[in-house]
Design a protein around this motif. Structure first.
Motif, PDB file in Angstrom:
ATOM      1  N   MET A   1      -2.155   6.908   5.561  1.00 20.84           N
ATOM      2  CA  MET A   1      -0.834   6.297   5.111  1.00 20.84           C
ATOM      3  C   MET A   1       0.090   6.283   6.073  1.00 20.84           C
ATOM      4  SD  MET A   1       0.214   4.821   2.279  1.00 20.84           S
ATOM      5  CE  MET A   1      -0.514   5.315   0.778  1.00 20.84           C
ATOM      6  N   LYS A   2       0.210   7.165   6.962  1.00 18.04           N
ATOM      7  CA  LYS A   2       1.142   6.934   8.205  1.00 18.04           C
ATOM      8  C   LYS A   2       1.000   5.601   9.044  1.00 18.04           C
ATOM      9  CE  LYS A   2       3.508   9.840  11.640  1.00 18.04           C
ATOM     10  NZ  LYS A   2       3.179  11.193  12.451  1.00 18.04           N
ATOM     11  N   LEU A   3      -0.383   5.514   9.201  1.00 20.05           N
ATOM     12  CA  LEU A   3      -0.719   4.194   9.800  1.00 20.05           C
ATOM     13  C   LEU A   3      -0.217   2.968   9.015  1.00 20.05           C
ATOM     14  CD1 LEU A   3      -2.205   2.923  12.205  1.00 20.05           C
ATOM     15  CD2 LEU A   3      -4.312   3.269  11.239  1.00 20.05           C
ATOM     16  N   ALA A   4      -0.613   2.993   7.659  1.00 25.92           N
ATOM     17  CA  ALA A   4      -0.066   1.938   6.820  1.00 25.92           C
ATOM     18  C   ALA A   4       1.650   1.745   6.863  1.00 25.92           C
ATOM     19  CB  ALA A   4      -0.300   2.283   5.218  1.00 25.92           C
TER      20      ALA A   4
ATOM     21  N   THR B   1      11.282   5.062  -4.933  1.00 29.11           N
ATOM     22  CA  THR B   1      12.150   4.630  -3.959  1.00 29.11           C
ATOM     23  C   THR B   1      11.426   3.394  -3.411  1.00 29.11           C
ATOM     24  OG1 THR B   1      13.162   4.839  -1.710  1.00 29.11           O
ATOM     25  CG2 THR B   1      11.065   6.085  -2.438  1.00 29.11           C
ATOM     26  N   ARG B   2      12.053   2.528  -3.142  1.00 28.09           N
ATOM     27  CA  ARG B   2      11.521   1.208  -2.399  1.00 28.09           C
ATOM     28  C   ARG B   2      11.543   1.309  -1.022  1.00 28.09           C
ATOM     29  NH1 ARG B   2       9.139  -2.862  -4.840  1.00 28.09           N
ATOM     30  NH2 ARG B   2       9.944  -4.292  -3.488  1.00 28.09           N
ATOM     31  N   ASP B   3      12.195   2.725  -0.409  1.00 25.34           N
ATOM     32  CA  ASP B   3      12.211   2.864   0.965  1.00 25.34           C
ATOM     33  C   ASP B   3      10.681   3.571   1.361  1.00 25.34           C
ATOM     34  OD1 ASP B   3      14.720   2.169   1.190  1.00 25.34           O
ATOM     35  OD2 ASP B   3      15.542   4.093   0.740  1.00 25.34           O
ATOM     36  N   LEU B   4      10.321   2.793   2.532  1.00 28.47           N
ATOM     37  CA  LEU B   4       8.793   3.121   3.048  1.00 28.47           C
ATOM     38  C   LEU B   4       8.649   4.558   3.306  1.00 28.47           C
ATOM     39  CD1 LEU B   4       8.031  -0.002   4.760  1.00 28.47           C
ATOM     40  CD2 LEU B   4       7.483   0.626   2.479  1.00 28.47           C
TER      41      LEU B   4
ATOM     42  N   ILE C   1       0.819  -1.118  -0.095  1.00 27.02           N
ATOM     43  CA  ILE C   1       0.115   0.145  -0.042  1.00 27.02           C
ATOM     44  C   ILE C   1       0.752   1.386   0.006  1.00 27.02           C
ATOM     45  CG2 ILE C   1      -1.449   1.370   1.386  1.00 27.02           C
ATOM     46  CD1 ILE C   1      -3.146  -1.356   2.090  1.00 27.02           C
ATOM     47  N   VAL C   2       1.955   1.253   0.686  1.00 26.66           N
ATOM     48  CA  VAL C   2       2.792   2.532   0.877  1.00 26.66           C
ATOM     49  C   VAL C   2       3.468   2.754  -0.378  1.00 26.66           C
ATOM     50  CG1 VAL C   2       4.815   3.779   1.910  1.00 26.66           C
ATOM     51  CG2 VAL C   2       3.092   2.308   3.140  1.00 26.66           C
TER      52      VAL C   2
ATOM     53  N   ALA D   1       8.571   7.166   0.504  1.00 20.19           N
ATOM     54  CA  ALA D   1       7.228   7.010  -0.329  1.00 20.19           C
ATOM     55  C   ALA D   1       6.023   7.483   0.423  1.00 20.19           C
ATOM     56  CB  ALA D   1       7.090   5.529  -0.542  1.00 20.19           C
ATOM     57  N   TYR D   2       6.123   7.195   1.916  1.00 22.86           N
ATOM     58  CA  TYR D   2       4.704   7.918   2.348  1.00 22.86           C
ATOM     59  C   TYR D   2       4.868   9.515   2.326  1.00 22.86           C
ATOM     60  CZ  TYR D   2       3.861  10.309   6.802  1.00 22.86           C
ATOM     61  OH  TYR D   2       3.399  11.138   7.870  1.00 22.86           O
ATOM     62  N   ARG D   3       6.123  10.018   2.617  1.00 20.26           N
ATOM     63  CA  ARG D   3       6.261  11.556   2.460  1.00 20.26           C
ATOM     64  C   ARG D   3       5.647  12.263   1.152  1.00 20.26           C
ATOM     65  NH1 ARG D   3       5.116  14.099   6.345  1.00 20.26           N
ATOM     66  NH2 ARG D   3       5.974  15.876   5.195  1.00 20.26           N
ATOM     67  N   ILE D   4       6.350  11.521   0.105  1.00 20.09           N
ATOM     68  CA  ILE D   4       5.905  11.982  -1.035  1.00 20.09           C
ATOM     69  C   ILE D   4       4.630  12.047  -1.645  1.00 20.09           C
ATOM     70  CG2 ILE D   4       6.360  11.650  -3.830  1.00 20.09           C
ATOM     71  CD1 ILE D   4       9.267  10.770  -2.872  1.00 20.09           C
ATOM     72  N   PHE D   5       3.867  10.694  -1.142  1.00 18.12           N
ATOM     73  CA  PHE D   5       2.539  10.543  -1.420  1.00 18.12           C
ATOM     74  C   PHE D   5       1.708  11.578  -0.826  1.00 18.12           C
ATOM     75  CE2 PHE D   5      -1.295   9.021   0.722  1.00 18.12           C
ATOM     76  CZ  PHE D   5      -2.174   8.542  -0.400  1.00 18.12           C
ATOM     77  N   SER D   6       2.046  11.737   0.633  1.00 18.43           N
ATOM     78  CA  SER D   6       1.441  12.667   1.539  1.00 18.43           C
ATOM     79  C   SER D   6       1.279  14.409   1.019  1.00 18.43           C
ATOM     80  CB  SER D   6       1.957  12.823   2.878  1.00 18.43           C
ATOM     81  OG  SER D   6       1.681  11.671   3.466  1.00 18.43           O
ATOM     82  N   GLU D   7       2.204  14.379   0.316  1.00 15.61           N
ATOM     83  CA  GLU D   7       2.524  15.983  -0.110  1.00 15.61           C
ATOM     84  C   GLU D   7       1.357  15.834  -1.320  1.00 15.61           C
ATOM     85  OE1 GLU D   7       6.363  16.510  -1.951  1.00 15.61           O
ATOM     86  OE2 GLU D   7       7.293  16.305   0.148  1.00 15.61           O
TER      87      GLU D   7
END
Length: 246
Positions: free
Chosen positions: A197-200, A176-179, A160-161, A182-188
């Protein structure tokens, strides 16, 4: 640990072995004790269906028991002709080219294309997410095997992340494969979904034992991801080609 995995491959595959790679955070020096996996890839000279792989589960269990500083050791096998077929995007050649280190045999990466962070890569993460989430829910429903629940939770949350980053890969041209990145870019791009997504991300790093808690999350954020993925596919891959042309 890496050398021991190489020895196991050599012992069991013999002349069928062409080369071995390790991939992920560990070869980049970014591994986290008891969190990072040691993912290995064996390239074979023979079709994998024609190779006796009955020994794999036992060897993985032996390595996991001996090296508990990693979250798990995974052995995987791919036929050399399939890896070198690069007219269409495929995740294993991509991983070999961009996220792996050759630790035995000839390095095939020089024969692979220079991949881009674009829709061909995004499609890999989004094309099958509906089925993956459904599979996770089925595996979790009524499951009382704690180890199996933890594995499933970590697996689907990583998916999901990374799918979240895939949703914006055409805008960002980053991968990036780093989670966490990936979470930070999605959240922007999706600030209204940042907390989910932070919970994921949290579940991916520290899986939980309660299957119903995970299923509830998949019913909510998981369904949202499926719907967003469908929208993305309508724009970038309306024919839903499994492996897009490079």
């Amino acid at each position: 640990m890496i050398q021991k995995a190489v020895e196991k491959y050599k012992t069991h595959l013999g002349e069928d072995l062409y080369s071995i790679y390790i991939r992920g955070s560990i070869p980049r020096g970014l591994g986290i004790d008891s969190v990072s996996d040691l993912d290995t890839i064996a390239i074979t000279n023979k079709e994998t269906n024609d190779i006796d792989l009955k020994w794999v589960d036992k060897v993985e269990q032996e390595l996991n028991k001996k090296y508990n500083l990693v979250n798990g050791v995974e052995l995987s096998f791919y036929y050399i002709k399939d890896v070198l077929e690069t007219n269409n995007f495929s995740i294993i050649p991509f991983m070999i080219k961009t996220h792996s280190i050759c630790v035995y045999g000839e390095d095939l990466s020089v024969h692979l294309p220079n991949y881009k962070a674009d829709k061909t890569l995004g499609n890999e993460h989004l094309m099958n997410i509906k089925n993956q989430i459904q599979q996770a829910k089925e595996d979790l429903d009524g499951n009382e095997d704690i180890e199996d629940i933890l594995d499933c939770c970590g697996w689907i949350m990583k998916i999901i992340v990374r799918a979240g980053l895939a949703l914006v890969i055409e805008e960002e041209n980053k991968y990036t494969r780093d989670l966490y990145p990936a979470y930070r870019i999605f959240s922007e791009h999706y600030p209204e979904k940042e907390s989910e997504m932070k919970l994921a991300l949290k579940y991916a790093i520290n899986p939980v034992e309660n299957p119903n808690e995970i299923i509830d999350f998949l019913d909510d954020m998981g369904n949202w991801m499926v719907n967003e993925s469908e929208k993305w596919l309508q724009v970038y891959n309306p024919k839903k080609v499994r492996n897009m042309d490079l």
